[in-house]
Scaffold this motif. Structure first.
Motif, PDB file in Angstrom:
ATOM      1  N   ALA A 177       0.824  -1.204   0.000  1.00 37.48           N
ATOM      2  CA  ALA A 177       0.000   0.000   0.000  1.00 37.48           C
ATOM      3  C   ALA A 177       0.861   1.258   0.000  1.00 37.48           C
ATOM      4  CB  ALA A 177      -0.930  -0.005   1.209  1.00 37.48           C
ATOM      5  N   MET A 178       1.887   1.257   0.829  1.00 34.08           N
ATOM      6  CA  MET A 178       2.720   2.456   0.911  1.00 34.08           C
ATOM      7  C   MET A 178       3.476   2.712  -0.393  1.00 34.08           C
ATOM      8  SD  MET A 178       2.307   4.151   3.715  1.00 34.08           S
ATOM      9  CE  MET A 178       3.792   5.084   4.135  1.00 34.08           C
ATOM     10  N   LEU A 179       3.885   1.672  -1.081  1.00 35.12           N
ATOM     11  CA  LEU A 179       4.540   1.879  -2.373  1.00 35.12           C
ATOM     12  C   LEU A 179       3.564   2.431  -3.403  1.00 35.12           C
ATOM     13  CD1 LEU A 179       6.892  -1.216  -2.825  1.00 35.12           C
ATOM     14  CD2 LEU A 179       7.306   0.932  -1.628  1.00 35.12           C
ATOM     15  N   ALA A 180       2.318   1.965  -3.343  1.00 37.89           N
ATOM     16  CA  ALA A 180       1.316   2.383  -4.324  1.00 37.89           C
ATOM     17  C   ALA A 180       0.754   3.768  -4.028  1.00 37.89           C
ATOM     18  CB  ALA A 180       0.175   1.359  -4.363  1.00 37.89           C
ATOM     19  N   LEU A 181       0.706   4.154  -2.736  1.00 39.17           N
ATOM     20  CA  LEU A 181       0.052   5.399  -2.354  1.00 39.17           C
ATOM     21  C   LEU A 181       1.013   6.544  -2.061  1.00 39.17           C
ATOM     22  CD1 LEU A 181      -2.224   3.220  -1.912  1.00 39.17           C
ATOM     23  CD2 LEU A 181      -3.049   4.662  -0.048  1.00 39.17           C
ATOM     24  N   ASP A 182       2.145   6.245  -1.451  1.00 41.84           N
ATOM     25  CA  ASP A 182       3.093   7.270  -1.019  1.00 41.84           C
ATOM     26  C   ASP A 182       4.271   7.276  -1.986  1.00 41.84           C
ATOM     27  OD1 ASP A 182       4.892   8.942   0.227  1.00 41.84           O
ATOM     28  OD2 ASP A 182       4.821   7.951   2.176  1.00 41.84           O
ATOM     29  N   ALA A 183       4.342   8.297  -2.815  1.00 43.85           N
ATOM     30  CA  ALA A 183       5.302   8.318  -3.924  1.00 43.85           C
ATOM     31  C   ALA A 183       6.754   8.404  -3.473  1.00 43.85           C
ATOM     32  CB  ALA A 183       4.994   9.492  -4.852  1.00 43.85           C
ATOM     33  N   ARG A 184       6.998   8.709  -2.196  1.00 37.53           N
ATOM     34  CA  ARG A 184       8.380   8.913  -1.755  1.00 37.53           C
ATOM     35  C   ARG A 184       9.268   7.709  -1.990  1.00 37.53           C
ATOM     36  NH1 ARG A 184       7.679  10.656   4.381  1.00 37.53           N
ATOM     37  NH2 ARG A 184       5.966   9.136   4.206  1.00 37.53           N
ATOM     38  N   TRP A 185       8.728   6.502  -1.764  1.00 31.84           N
ATOM     39  CA  TRP A 185       9.588   5.315  -1.714  1.00 31.84           C
ATOM     40  C   TRP A 185      10.005   4.862  -3.100  1.00 31.84           C
ATOM     41  CZ3 TRP A 185      10.768   6.356   2.768  1.00 31.84           C
ATOM     42  CH2 TRP A 185       9.807   6.808   3.674  1.00 31.84           C
ATOM     43  N   LEU A 186       9.093   4.839  -4.047  1.00 34.23           N
ATOM     44  CA  LEU A 186       9.484   4.489  -5.415  1.00 34.23           C
ATOM     45  C   LEU A 186      10.303   5.611  -6.059  1.00 34.23           C
ATOM     46  CD1 LEU A 186       6.328   2.663  -6.823  1.00 34.23           C
ATOM     47  CD2 LEU A 186       8.514   1.658  -6.141  1.00 34.23           C
ATOM     48  N   LYS A 187      10.037   6.852  -5.665  1.00 34.64           N
ATOM     49  CA  LYS A 187      10.807   7.969  -6.226  1.00 34.64           C
ATOM     50  C   LYS A 187      12.288   7.806  -5.927  1.00 34.64           C
ATOM     51  CE  LYS A 187      11.071  13.028  -6.279  1.00 34.64           C
ATOM     52  NZ  LYS A 187      10.501  14.287  -5.719  1.00 34.64           N
ATOM     53  N   GLU A 188      12.616   7.276  -4.753  1.00 38.73           N
ATOM     54  CA  GLU A 188      14.027   7.052  -4.409  1.00 38.73           C
ATOM     55  C   GLU A 188      14.696   6.067  -5.371  1.00 38.73           C
ATOM     56  OE1 GLU A 188      14.356   5.821  -0.370  1.00 38.73           O
ATOM     57  OE2 GLU A 188      13.823   7.796   0.453  1.00 38.73           O
ATOM     58  N   GLN A 189      13.865   5.244  -6.035  1.00 37.38           N
ATOM     59  CA  GLN A 189      14.388   4.260  -6.991  1.00 37.38           C
ATOM     60  C   GLN A 189      14.187   4.702  -8.438  1.00 37.38           C
ATOM     61  OE1 GLN A 189      16.094   1.557  -6.047  1.00 37.38           O
ATOM     62  NE2 GLN A 189      15.831   2.206  -3.905  1.00 37.38           N
ATOM     63  N   GLY A 190      13.841   5.964  -8.623  1.00 37.18           N
ATOM     64  CA  GLY A 190      13.636   6.477  -9.975  1.00 37.18           C
ATOM     65  C   GLY A 190      12.338   6.033 -10.603  1.00 37.18           C
ATOM     66  N   MET A 191      11.360   5.661  -9.761  1.00 34.51           N
ATOM     67  CA  MET A 191      10.065   5.213 -10.252  1.00 34.51           C
ATOM     68  C   MET A 191       8.958   6.079  -9.650  1.00 34.51           C
ATOM     69  SD  MET A 191      10.221   1.036 -10.101  1.00 34.51           S
ATOM     70  CE  MET A 191       8.500   0.948 -10.670  1.00 34.51           C
ATOM     71  N   ALA A 192       7.734   5.821 -10.116  1.00 33.78           N
ATOM     72  CA  ALA A 192       6.552   6.482  -9.571  1.00 33.78           C
ATOM     73  C   ALA A 192       5.442   5.454  -9.443  1.00 33.78           C
ATOM     74  CB  ALA A 192       6.104   7.620 -10.491  1.00 33.78           C
ATOM     75  N   PRO A 193       4.497   5.649  -8.505  1.00 35.98           N
ATOM     76  CA  PRO A 193       3.368   4.719  -8.394  1.00 35.98           C
ATOM     77  C   PRO A 193       2.591   4.551  -9.692  1.00 35.98           C
ATOM     78  CG  PRO A 193       3.477   6.095  -6.448  1.00 35.98           C
ATOM     79  CD  PRO A 193       4.490   6.648  -7.414  1.00 35.98           C
ATOM     80  N   SER A 194       2.601   5.554 -10.553  1.00 37.48           N
ATOM     81  CA  SER A 194       1.877   5.457 -11.825  1.00 37.48           C
ATOM     82  C   SER A 194       2.442   4.373 -12.729  1.00 37.48           C
ATOM     83  CB  SER A 194       1.915   6.806 -12.555  1.00 37.48           C
ATOM     84  OG  SER A 194       3.261   7.197 -12.825  1.00 37.48           O
ATOM     85  N   GLU A 195       3.654   3.891 -12.433  1.00 33.81           N
ATOM     86  CA  GLU A 195       4.235   2.803 -13.221  1.00 33.81           C
ATOM     87  C   GLU A 195       3.718   1.441 -12.789  1.00 33.81           C
ATOM     88  OE1 GLU A 195       8.572   3.311 -14.121  1.00 33.81           O
ATOM     89  OE2 GLU A 195       8.344   5.081 -12.851  1.00 33.81           O
ATOM     90  N   LEU A 196       2.954   1.402 -11.706  1.00 29.19           N
ATOM     91  CA  LEU A 196       2.290   0.172 -11.285  1.00 29.19           C
ATOM     92  C   LEU A 196       0.948   0.069 -11.989  1.00 29.19           C
ATOM     93  CD1 LEU A 196       2.923   0.383  -7.436  1.00 29.19           C
ATOM     94  CD2 LEU A 196       4.248  -0.911  -9.109  1.00 29.19           C
ATOM     95  N   ARG A 197       0.633  -1.117 -12.506  1.00 25.94           N
ATOM     96  CA  ARG A 197      -0.666  -1.325 -13.146  1.00 25.94           C
ATOM     97  C   ARG A 197      -1.763  -1.451 -12.090  1.00 25.94           C
ATOM     98  NH1 ARG A 197      -1.857  -3.001 -18.430  1.00 25.94           N
ATOM     99  NH2 ARG A 197       0.202  -2.126 -18.889  1.00 25.94           N
ATOM    100  N   GLY A 198      -1.377  -1.865 -10.876  1.00 24.93           N
ATOM    101  CA  GLY A 198      -2.342  -1.996  -9.801  1.00 24.93           C
ATOM    102  C   GLY A 198      -1.673  -2.575  -8.573  1.00 24.93           C
ATOM    103  N   TRP A 199      -2.445  -2.682  -7.479  1.00 22.68           N
ATOM    104  CA  TRP A 199      -1.897  -3.279  -6.269  1.00 22.68           C
ATOM    105  C   TRP A 199      -2.978  -4.060  -5.544  1.00 22.68           C
ATOM    106  CZ3 TRP A 199      -2.921  -2.085  -1.017  1.00 22.68           C
ATOM    107  CH2 TRP A 199      -3.780  -1.012  -0.806  1.00 22.68           C
ATOM    108  N   ILE A 200      -2.535  -5.048  -4.760  1.00 13.49           N
ATOM    109  CA  ILE A 200      -3.440  -5.995  -4.096  1.00 13.49           C
ATOM    110  C   ILE A 200      -3.065  -6.066  -2.628  1.00 13.49           C
ATOM    111  CG2 ILE A 200      -4.214  -8.407  -4.020  1.00 13.49           C
ATOM    112  CD1 ILE A 200      -2.764  -8.222  -7.065  1.00 13.49           C
ATOM    113  N   GLY A 201      -4.047  -5.846  -1.767  1.00 11.20           N
ATOM    114  CA  GLY A 201      -3.826  -5.935  -0.333  1.00 11.20           C
ATOM    115  C   GLY A 201      -4.695  -7.004   0.291  1.00 11.20           C
TER     116      GLY A 201
END
Length: 288
Positions: free
Chosen positions: A152-176
């Motif tokens: 959830a945090m990777l999909a909702l909070d952009a900070r964590w993927l941004k550190e890896q040069g990514m954005a949540p928009s690059e995810l097609r979806g997420w499952i919790g």
């Protein structure tokens, strides 16, 4: 009595005996054969023994299949990727390349370091999926319990993927699956030091990061979950996502508990809930 009911009546006591005799996850793995899937295990996505992952894929996979990165639960203090082979095999058998990643645990680390590990694993999958028959353009994150929080945090909070040069928009979806998305103030004594309680940051909670940019979600919970309240967590998050016009499917199952929800992915326990069917449908839907 039908043949299927007879088989269930005979096999269920044996399964319950096996679950009681040794580790439940070990038993589920033993009763979940690899079939037409294969595993590449122990691949490093970063430095250190807890930054490794296993890749499960359909046997001989060459076409570009969707990719799911799965994070297990364990209250951020225990868990190992090998315990969840049954998840990797089940999804791979449905045509999904599945990455099961370890991440560092407390007391080695605390919030938010395990999120940085999770983001690093997803970035690895984005870069390397094609080598294993996966399509990096069809990338999903998934988790159970604490692992659902990570997803959830990777999909909702952009900070964590941004550190890896990514954005949540690059995810097609997420499952919790049975995720804790709003758990302040923390009551569980094991969880308190993980999140620096009572100085837990408000923005550590997924519910505070919902926006229209959030990827589509599949949220599943046990209706009578005794560990993670489904209404407060799954229900509240689903409502917040809908308010932002984010596509979300919200499901509650009656015959599973917090722990058997993920176990119902394994072949011997699929009669408990259609977890695997619903996850596969979400990932494999055309356009997903």
């Amino acid at each position: 009595m039908s043949r299927s009911c007879l088989l269930l009546a005979v096999s269920l006591p044996l399964l319950l005996l096996a679950l009681a005799a040794c580790s439940p996850l070990t038993t589920l793995n033993a009763l979940s054969p690899a079939g037409d899937t294969e595993c590449v295990d122990g691949v490093a996505y970063g430095e250190g023994p807890r930054r490794k992952l296993d890749i499960y894929r359909p046997q001989g996979a060459r076409s570009a299949a969707p990719v799911v990165v799965f994070f297990y639960g364990g209250n951020w203090v225990n868990g190992a990727r090998g315990d969840y082979a049954f998840v990797g095999r089940a999804l791979a058998a449905r045509g999904i390349v599945t990455v099961i990643a370890d991440y560092r645990l407390h007391p080695e680390v605390s919030y938010p370091d395990f999120l940085r590990d999770a983001a690093q694993a997803v970035a690895w999958a984005r870069r390397e999926a094609a080598r294993y028959g996966g399509d990096p353009q069809r990338l999903f994150v998934m988790g159970h319990s604490a692992g659902a929080y990570n997803a959830a945090m990777l999909a909702l909070d952009a900070r964590w993927l941004k550190e890896q040069g990514m954005a949540p928009s690059e995810l097609r979806g997420w499952i919790g699956l049975a995720g804790p998305y709003d758990f302040l103030p923390i009551e569980n004594p094991t969880t308190k030091p993980v999140f620096h309680f009572p100085n837990t940051p408000r923005d550590s909670q997924p519910v505070h990061h919902v926006s229209r940019a959030t990827p589509p979600a599949l949220l599943i919970a046990a209706r009578r979950d005794k560990l993670v309240a489904p209404e407060r967590n799954t229900g509240q998050l689903a409502a917040l996502l809908r308010a932002q016009q984010v596509p979300v499917r919200e499901l509650y199952y009656d015959r599973v508990s917090h722990t058997t929800l993920v176990a119902s992915v394994a072949a011997p326990l699929r009669w408990l809930a259609p977890t695997l069917d619903d996850v596969a449908a979400f990932v494999l839907t055309p356009g997903a």
